[in-house]
Scaffold this motif. Structure first.
Motif, PDB file in Angstrom:
ATOM      1  N   ARG A 194       0.819  -1.210   0.000  1.00 26.80           N
ATOM      2  CA  ARG A 194       0.000   0.000   0.000  1.00 26.80           C
ATOM      3  C   ARG A 194       0.858   1.268   0.000  1.00 26.80           C
ATOM      4  O   ARG A 194       0.342   2.368  -0.181  1.00 26.80           O
ATOM      5  N   VAL A 195       2.171   1.109   0.223  1.00 23.23           N
ATOM      6  CA  VAL A 195       3.087   2.238   0.352  1.00 23.23           C
ATOM      7  C   VAL A 195       4.049   2.345  -0.829  1.00 23.23           C
ATOM      8  O   VAL A 195       4.388   3.450  -1.274  1.00 23.23           O
ATOM      9  N   ILE A 196       4.493   1.201  -1.356  1.00 22.26           N
ATOM     10  CA  ILE A 196       5.536   1.169  -2.391  1.00 22.26           C
ATOM     11  C   ILE A 196       4.925   0.800  -3.737  1.00 22.26           C
ATOM     12  O   ILE A 196       4.285  -0.251  -3.871  1.00 22.26           O
ATOM     13  N   PRO A 197       5.099   1.616  -4.762  1.00 16.79           N
ATOM     14  CA  PRO A 197       4.542   1.300  -6.086  1.00 16.79           C
ATOM     15  C   PRO A 197       5.160   0.033  -6.665  1.00 16.79           C
ATOM     16  O   PRO A 197       6.289  -0.341  -6.306  1.00 16.79           O
ATOM     17  N   PRO A 198       4.458  -0.640  -7.564  1.00 16.13           N
ATOM     18  CA  PRO A 198       5.010  -1.829  -8.214  1.00 16.13           C
ATOM     19  C   PRO A 198       6.320  -1.500  -8.935  1.00 16.13           C
ATOM     20  O   PRO A 198       6.508  -0.402  -9.444  1.00 16.13           O
ATOM     21  N   GLY A 199       7.210  -2.480  -8.946  1.00 13.65           N
ATOM     22  CA  GLY A 199       8.499  -2.291  -9.608  1.00 13.65           C
ATOM     23  C   GLY A 199       9.658  -2.207  -8.645  1.00 13.65           C
ATOM     24  O   GLY A 199      10.809  -2.438  -9.027  1.00 13.65           O
ATOM     25  N   ALA A 210      10.783   4.449   5.763  1.00 18.86           N
ATOM     26  CA  ALA A 210      10.332   4.741   7.126  1.00 18.86           C
ATOM     27  C   ALA A 210      11.235   5.750   7.822  1.00 18.86           C
ATOM     28  O   ALA A 210      10.773   6.515   8.682  1.00 18.86           O
ATOM     29  N   ALA A 211      12.515   5.799   7.454  1.00 16.09           N
ATOM     30  CA  ALA A 211      13.455   6.733   8.095  1.00 16.09           C
ATOM     31  C   ALA A 211      13.098   8.183   7.802  1.00 16.09           C
ATOM     32  O   ALA A 211      13.509   9.085   8.543  1.00 16.09           O
ATOM     33  N   TYR A 212      12.323   8.436   6.758  1.00 18.37           N
ATOM     34  CA  TYR A 212      11.954   9.797   6.375  1.00 18.37           C
ATOM     35  C   TYR A 212      10.614  10.226   6.956  1.00 18.37           C
ATOM     36  O   TYR A 212      10.200  11.374   6.784  1.00 18.37           O
ATOM     37  N   GLY A 213       9.906   9.301   7.631  1.00 16.50           N
ATOM     38  CA  GLY A 213       8.555   9.595   8.074  1.00 16.50           C
ATOM     39  C   GLY A 213       8.435   9.891   9.551  1.00 16.50           C
ATOM     40  O   GLY A 213       9.363   9.669  10.338  1.00 16.50           O
ATOM     41  N   ASP A 259      -3.404   0.447  -5.126  1.00 16.23           N
ATOM     42  CA  ASP A 259      -3.409   1.520  -6.120  1.00 16.23           C
ATOM     43  C   ASP A 259      -2.944   2.849  -5.531  1.00 16.23           C
ATOM     44  O   ASP A 259      -2.410   3.700  -6.240  1.00 16.23           O
ATOM     45  N   SER A 260      -3.133   3.036  -4.232  1.00 18.76           N
ATOM     46  CA  SER A 260      -2.762   4.320  -3.627  1.00 18.76           C
ATOM     47  C   SER A 260      -1.252   4.521  -3.583  1.00 18.76           C
ATOM     48  O   SER A 260      -0.776   5.656  -3.489  1.00 18.76           O
ATOM     49  N   ALA A 261      -0.485   3.433  -3.663  1.00 21.22           N
ATOM     50  CA  ALA A 261       0.967   3.549  -3.550  1.00 21.22           C
ATOM     51  C   ALA A 261       1.565   4.428  -4.643  1.00 21.22           C
ATOM     52  O   ALA A 261       2.617   5.047  -4.440  1.00 21.22           O
ATOM     53  N   GLY A 262       0.906   4.490  -5.775  1.00 16.88           N
ATOM     54  CA  GLY A 262       1.447   5.278  -6.869  1.00 16.88           C
ATOM     55  C   GLY A 262       0.973   6.708  -6.922  1.00 16.88           C
ATOM     56  O   GLY A 262       1.481   7.497  -7.723  1.00 16.88           O
ATOM     57  N   VAL A 263       0.013   7.095  -6.074  1.00 16.80           N
ATOM     58  CA  VAL A 263      -0.571   8.435  -6.185  1.00 16.80           C
ATOM     59  C   VAL A 263      -0.479   9.253  -4.896  1.00 16.80           C
ATOM     60  O   VAL A 263      -0.507  10.482  -4.943  1.00 16.80           O
ATOM     61  N   VAL A 264      -0.383   8.601  -3.751  1.00 12.30           N
ATOM     62  CA  VAL A 264      -0.290   9.339  -2.492  1.00 12.30           C
ATOM     63  C   VAL A 264       1.069  10.029  -2.412  1.00 12.30           C
ATOM     64  O   VAL A 264       2.094   9.436  -2.763  1.00 12.30           O
ATOM     65  N   PRO A 265       1.122  11.288  -1.970  1.00  9.47           N
ATOM     66  CA  PRO A 265       2.415  11.984  -1.861  1.00  9.47           C
ATOM     67  C   PRO A 265       3.425  11.198  -1.021  1.00  9.47           C
ATOM     68  O   PRO A 265       3.059  10.527  -0.050  1.00  9.47           O
ATOM     69  N   LEU A 266       4.695  11.316  -1.398  1.00 11.05           N
ATOM     70  CA  LEU A 266       5.747  10.534  -0.754  1.00 11.05           C
ATOM     71  C   LEU A 266       5.806  10.794   0.747  1.00 11.05           C
ATOM     72  O   LEU A 266       6.037   9.868   1.535  1.00 11.05           O
ATOM     73  N   ALA A 267       5.585  12.039   1.175  1.00 14.14           N
ATOM     74  CA  ALA A 267       5.672  12.348   2.604  1.00 14.14           C
ATOM     75  C   ALA A 267       4.622  11.585   3.406  1.00 14.14           C
ATOM     76  O   ALA A 267       4.910  11.098   4.512  1.00 14.14           O
ATOM     77  N   ARG A 269       3.252   8.710   2.506  1.00 13.07           N
ATOM     78  CA  ARG A 269       3.640   7.298   2.472  1.00 13.07           C
ATOM     79  C   ARG A 269       4.787   7.032   3.445  1.00 13.07           C
ATOM     80  O   ARG A 269       4.850   5.975   4.075  1.00 13.07           O
ATOM     81  N   ALA A 270       5.695   7.994   3.583  1.00 14.48           N
ATOM     82  CA  ALA A 270       6.793   7.844   4.540  1.00 14.48           C
ATOM     83  C   ALA A 270       6.260   7.795   5.968  1.00 14.48           C
ATOM     84  O   ALA A 270       6.762   7.004   6.799  1.00 14.48           O
ATOM     85  N   ASP A 271       5.248   8.607   6.270  1.00 13.21           N
ATOM     86  CA  ASP A 271       4.669   8.585   7.613  1.00 13.21           C
ATOM     87  C   ASP A 271       4.008   7.236   7.911  1.00 13.21           C
ATOM     88  O   ASP A 271       4.138   6.700   9.025  1.00 13.21           O
ATOM     89  N   LEU A 272       3.298   6.689   6.926  1.00  8.42           N
ATOM     90  CA  LEU A 272       2.687   5.379   7.140  1.00  8.42           C
ATOM     91  C   LEU A 272       3.765   4.311   7.279  1.00  8.42           C
ATOM     92  O   LEU A 272       3.664   3.426   8.147  1.00  8.42           O
ATOM     93  N   ALA A 273       4.802   4.380   6.460  1.00 10.64           N
ATOM     94  CA  ALA A 273       5.900   3.422   6.561  1.00 10.64           C
ATOM     95  C   ALA A 273       6.528   3.462   7.954  1.00 10.64           C
ATOM     96  O   ALA A 273       6.832   2.422   8.550  1.00 10.64           O
TER      97      ALA A 273
END
Length: 573
Positions: A194-199, A210-213, A259-267, A269-273
């Motif tokens: 849910r956090v990291i886009p495919p690939g 997670a270190a950035y969140g 699907d949210s992994a590719g559209v949610v802002p990185l910041a 996603r970092a907080d969730l990570a």
């Protein structure tokens, strides 16, 4: 002569052979070129013979199958309704093996193989064992398809006692009995998708992000998903402790899906990570503390796929009350072949456990680079003899990025100085270029390989020889090695001890030239493929990646873009 063979027919297919105390081990993916040796679309549960790795082990040791005394493998097939799962799986696996290996095959629990892959090479006497992964062997017919998720052991020489087992909740439902699984391995993977886009590799990338969140943002909501019991148990809200990643996860005003992994802002996603990493680590520590109370053991052996979480590993001993934690070079599924071979060697054949290793170079040699393997736009330098190591150290000191292929291939998911890409750790621009070369997300860190005798001057905690734990970089030294310091001030340091044929001489030469006793060390592979195996593969990959040079044995290949009059080479001549 005593010979024990261990095999893994499932995910991360592999083979390991012990001959009079010498270990040979390799993963099938290094021959097939498919990560985890899993073709696209093939289900994880499909049984596959590790044919190439098995052949290599036998040939390298000069062993005929009839000379193998003990053959063990980890069972993992889920229970079919009304069937005898162990006998069925044994017959199927035995049929894949040549005679007489199939007749001698015996099965053991997946989690037992995991924990012994660490304990029987740890050098420890009394230890608690903890295995956490997505799922292991079937727990038996009473629990249907329920499998091992979290297992605790009391380990002593010649003694394996299973003392803690996570069990599913059995809940009546209109369709019968519903089994709610509490798998921390599935929970972490579930959140990662849910956090990291495919690939990108999901779990490792989420741990890095997670270190950035800020974990506070989702701390309460994620913490509510995992409940801790007084007896060391954990309960994960369904379906987030299973492989179901389709069910949305509502957090605040947003719903998280794959699907949210590719559209949610990185910041965000970092907080969730960060929140997931914190909750996951707290759950593992909770279980480990319980095992410390049950066993009274001073040390912990941690294994299973979750033991690849190097950020957790760096603080696990202190947080759980153990004096030390040992993690095998390959705590993931490939390591079960080593655990099975060690079980055959120690428990079946009655030999002493192996001494603790400081390297995992248990695989095949790379061979030599033939002129026919030389990529277009590259040339081979004449034999440099004793000037080879100084020449390579000189190139690295000038900021060049170099492929490094030396000696037997490492076993496990980390390049440990036998199939590596190396660079100067003190150059941030070199790190950034290497990120582009390897097509990695910029937030993912690179690891240092450091001379163990110099590590206390640079790091405040203990690394290990297998890059399995992070340690904090000393604040007064971090600016000297920005290429290997993560956003949170840590590094996944590989401790290189005396006698490491792959790296120690080069690290000594680089230290003499630069005053820095470490190198940036990352795996030598193309994106989406396993770490490479042969010299010919290395020559091809060096050209595709756009490296500056390639060192194989004592042969040095140079890209034509690097002028022959390069000062580093001139000074080493």
């Amino acid at each position: 002569m005593a010979v024990a063979l261990g095999l893994n027919f499932h995910h991360d297919t592999s083979a390991a052979l012990l001959v009079d105390g010498r270990l040979y081990a390799a993963e099938e993916e290094r021959w097939s070129g498919l990560k985890h040796h899993r073709p696209h679309g093939r289900h994880k549960g499909v049984l596959t013979l590790p044919a190439a790795s098995l052949d290599w082990c036998l040939n390298a040791a000069g062993i005929d199958p009839h000379q193998v005394d003990s053959v063990w493998a980890a069972g993992m097939r889920p229970t079919p309704a009304g069937g005898e799962w162990l006998a069925t799986e044994h017959q199927e696996l035995a049929a894949l093996l040549p005679d007489p290996l199939g007749r001698r095959l015996r099965l053991m629990s997946h989690h037992t193989a995991h924990v012994l892959s660490g304990y029987l090479i740890s050098g420890l006497d009394h230890a608690a064992g903890l295995v956490i992964d997505a799922g292991g062997s079937s727990l038996g017919l009473d629990f249907g398809t329920a499998r091992e998720r979290v297992t605790g052991f009391d380990l002593r020489p010649g003694h394996i006692e299973r003392i803690h087992q996570a069990m599913p909740d059995l809940t009546p439902s209109p369709g019968g009995i519903e089994r709610i699984h509490h798998s921390l391995g599935h929970f972490y993977r579930n959140m990662a998708h849910r956090v990291i886009p495919p690939g990108d590799e999901a779990e490792g990338s989420m741990m890095a992000l997670a270190a950035y969140g800020d974990p506070a943002r989702y701390r309460h909501a994620i913490g509510e998903l995992i409940r801790h019991g007084d007896d060391g148990t954990i309960r994960i809200t369904a379906p987030y402790g299973s492989a179901d990643t389709r069910t949305p996860l509502p957090l605040g005003s947003r719903t998280w899906t794959q699907d949210s992994a590719g559209v949610v802002p990185l910041a965000e996603r970092a907080d969730l990570a960060a929140s997931v990493q914190e909750a996951f680590a707290a759950a593992v520590v909770h279980i480990a503390r319980h095992l410390r109370q049950l066993t009274g053991a001073p040390a912990l052996v941690f294994s299973g796929g979750c033991a690849l979480n190097s950020h957790l590993n760096g603080r696990l001993a202190e947080a759980a009350g153990f004096d030390e934690v040992f993690i095998a070079p390959a705590p993931h599924d490939a390591g079960t072949a080593v655990g099975a071979a060690l079980y055959g060697w120690h428990h079946h054949l009655g030999h002493a456990p192996l001494p603790a290793p400081t390297d995992a170079g248990w695989g095949p040699l790379p061979g030599e680079v033939a002129y026919g393997d030389l990529p277009e736009g590259w040339h081979m330098l004449p034999d440099l003899d004793r000037q080879f190591t100084p020449a390579v150290a000189g190139l690295l000191s000038e900021g060049r990025i170099l492929g490094w292929v030396q000696g037997p291939m490492e076993f496990g998911p980390r390049a440990l100085g036998h199939r590596s890409i190396l660079a100067h750790p003190g150059r941030a621009e070199t790190r950034d270029r290497l990120n582009r070369i390897k097509q990695r997300a910029s937030y993912r860190p690179f690891a240092p390989a450091v001379l163990a005798t110099h590590a206390p001057s640079w790091f405040t905690g203990n690394g290990d020889p297998f890059m399995n734990r992070v340690t904090r970089v000393r604040s007064d030294r971090a600016a000297e090695v920005p290429g290997v310091v993560h956003h949170d001030g840590t590094a996944r340091a590989q401790m290189v001890h005396a006698g490491h044929t792959g790296l120690e001489p080069l690290l000594q030469a680089f230290h003499q030239r630069t005053g820095v006793p470490m190198l940036l060390n990352t795996s030598f592979n193309l994106k989406g493929t396993p770490i490479l195996r042969t010299a010919a593969q290395a020559a091809h990959a060096a050209a595709v990646l756009g490296l500056d040079a390639l060192a194989v044995g004592t042969t040095l290949l140079i890209s034509d873009s690097l002028a022959p009059s390069e000062p580093a080479l001139e000074r080493s001549a």
